[in-house]
Design a protein around this motif. Structure first.
Motif, PDB file in Angstrom:
ATOM      1  N   ALA A   3      -7.113   4.079  -1.670  1.00 25.11           N
ATOM      2  CA  ALA A   3      -6.134   5.123  -1.805  1.00 25.11           C
ATOM      3  C   ALA A   3      -5.182   5.900  -0.936  1.00 25.11           C
ATOM      4  N   ASN A  60      -9.424   0.812  -9.471  1.00 26.76           N
ATOM      5  CA  ASN A  60      -8.889   0.670  -8.325  1.00 26.76           C
ATOM      6  C   ASN A  60      -8.123   0.115  -8.771  1.00 26.76           C
ATOM      7  N   ARG A  63      -5.551   2.277  -9.855  1.00 27.62           N
ATOM      8  CA  ARG A  63      -4.753   3.257  -8.413  1.00 27.62           C
ATOM      9  C   ARG A  63      -4.065   2.079  -7.058  1.00 27.62           C
TER      10      ARG A  63
END
Length: 458
Positions: A3, A60, A63
């Motif tokens: 990230a 995930n 993001r």
């Protein structure tokens, strides 16, 4: 975590990118970006939080979408083999020969023929990339026609549907086919293993192999999850068990589907973390898609915007149908520091991915005429050639065909119907006579349906 690098892509949304991210004309392999093409198995848009899904945990992928480009309207074919063949060749099922699912070696003799078709793997390999593929192939019976190398993948490991006539397990105590650790090629099983973990380790190993050789890489990561049989994942309170993956009498228990979606997301995160640790993430184009909608019977909740504000709708998976529930799939593309974060609401179909990657990575033109239209110019990357935007997509399952615009659908039987909001039942065909505006739309879609049928090149 990855990230941290995705935040740099989000910053680009506030202003124009400079030329540092563009691929120069005639670039050498070392100057081109890596590409990681990830394909989930049976995953409609309603399964991901970034598309408004509220039933499953996908941090995930959420993001990845937040730092890259999320496509609102990407469409696949409703079943796996036709979608995979179209994705890899840029050609519709009518032209690449894969019009139905390949799963029964006694009755289905179709396969994606390297002597006739050129895949995106061939294009990247011929451009100097290290190429690899892993997970679910289902474009040939690997024990009879081991075709990945002929289609451009130098190394591969896949789940074989059958070995010596016996169905195999894709999850607990899995079977594998491809490049063994000892350098030979063939099949093997891993007692006590979990198939998705093995393919993920192979993908990460191929990233390392390419970097050690100083080559850019193209990796096709065709994930097994979250396709049935629905079973416990590692870490579950319930024990893993071996199940023949294509046993029609036992698809498992749908109660495990949320855990399988979460584990799929975890493996994506594991791969992205590995790219970041090795220093490759910032120069890697990551593409994530689902091959078709969720399995019928999977009920999911999705939050969508409506004319009166946000509302939550219930979506029943439509895999195997030409409805949006069977063909509307996620598409996320990330290139940290180069592709600005944002949302694209134009139409995309699977044949478009090959020419888009060819534009981004300065690859040669495929030898076969392709149906796909590059959308690289919509990604915010400097220097990309402008292409016409799609105003319809083509969808096929065996002899059934359909073209879909933003507002209407027309199938090969002449049935013309409006597109309905997510979670709604399909609309009945519109009756004659049509208004002049609707007749013009129907005529336009009829011409598109015919154009795909007769296509022989641009």
């Amino acid at each position: 975590m990855f990230a941290s690098l995705l935040l740099s892509a989000a910053v680009l949304a506030a202003g124009p990118a400079d030329d540092a991210g563009a691929v120069p004309d005639g670039a050498s392999p070392a100057e081109r970006p890596n590409v990681l093409l990830i394909l989930a198995d049976d995953l409609g848009v309603e399964a991901l939080g970034c598309y408004g899904g509220v039933s499953y945990e996908t941090p995930n992928l959420d993001r990845l979408a937040a730092g890259g480009r999320r496509f609102e309207f990407c469409f696949s074919n409703p079943l796996c083999s036709p979608s995979r063949a179209e994705l890899l060749t840029g050609r519709e099922p009518l032209h690449n020969g894969i019009r139905r699912v390949i799963y029964d070696p006694k009755n289905h003799r179709e396969f994606l023929d390297p002597a006739r078709e050129q895949s995106v793997g061939n294009l990247f390999r011929d451009a100097g990339y290290a190429t690899a593929a892993a997970g679910k192939w289902q474009l040939s019976f690997l024990t009879e026609r081991d075709t990945p190398a002929g289609l451009g993948f130098e190394r591969s490991q896949f789940w074989p549907i059958q070995i010596d006539g016996a169905r195999t397990s894709r999850y607990a105590e899995p079977s594998f086919w491809g490049d063994r650790p000892d350098g030979t090629r063939g099949g093997w099983s891993v007692p006590g293993g979990y198939g998705p973990d093995g393919y993920n380790a192979f993908v990460r190993g191929q990233i390392d192999r390419a970097q050690a050789a100083g080559q850019p890489f193209f990796i096709y990561y065709a994930m097994l999850l979250p396709h049935f049989p629905w079973e416990p994942t590692p870490g579950s309170e319930d024990p893993l068990k071996r199940t023949a993956s294509l046993a029609s009498s036992d698809h498992g228990d749908m109660k495990y589907f949320p855990d399988m979606v979460a584990y799929m997301d975890r493996l994506v995160g594991r791969t992205l973390d590995h790219l970041e640790r090795t220093g490759a993430l910032e120069n890697t184009v990551v593409v994530f898609l689902g091959d078709n909608g969720c399995q019928q019977g999977i009920i999911s909740e999705r939050r969508i915007d409506g004319p009166h504000g946000p509302r939550t709708v219930t979506v029943n998976g439509g895999k195997g149908t030409l409805t949006d529930a069977g063909t509307h799939v996620p598409l996320i593309i990330s290139w940290p520091g180069t592709i600005p974060a944002g949302v694209d609401d134009g139409l995309v179909e699977f044949s478009d991915v090959l020419p888009t990657l060819a534009d981004l990575c300065d690859l040669p033109t495929p030898r076969n005429p392709i149906n796909g239209v590059s959308f690289a110019d919509r990604l915010g990357v400097p220097g990309m050639p402008e292409r016409p935007d799609r105003d319809w997509v083509h969808i096929q399952d065996k002899a059934q065909r359909q073209v879909r615009s933003r507002t209407h659908m027309l199938n090969e039987r002449g049935q013309f119907r409006p597109v309905v909001p997510p979670g709604s039942k399909p609309a009945p065909p519109l009756s004659e006579p049509l208004s002049p505006e609707l007749q013009a739309e129907r005529d336009r879609l009829a011409a598109a349906l015919k154009a795909v049928e007769t296509f022989d090149g641009p």
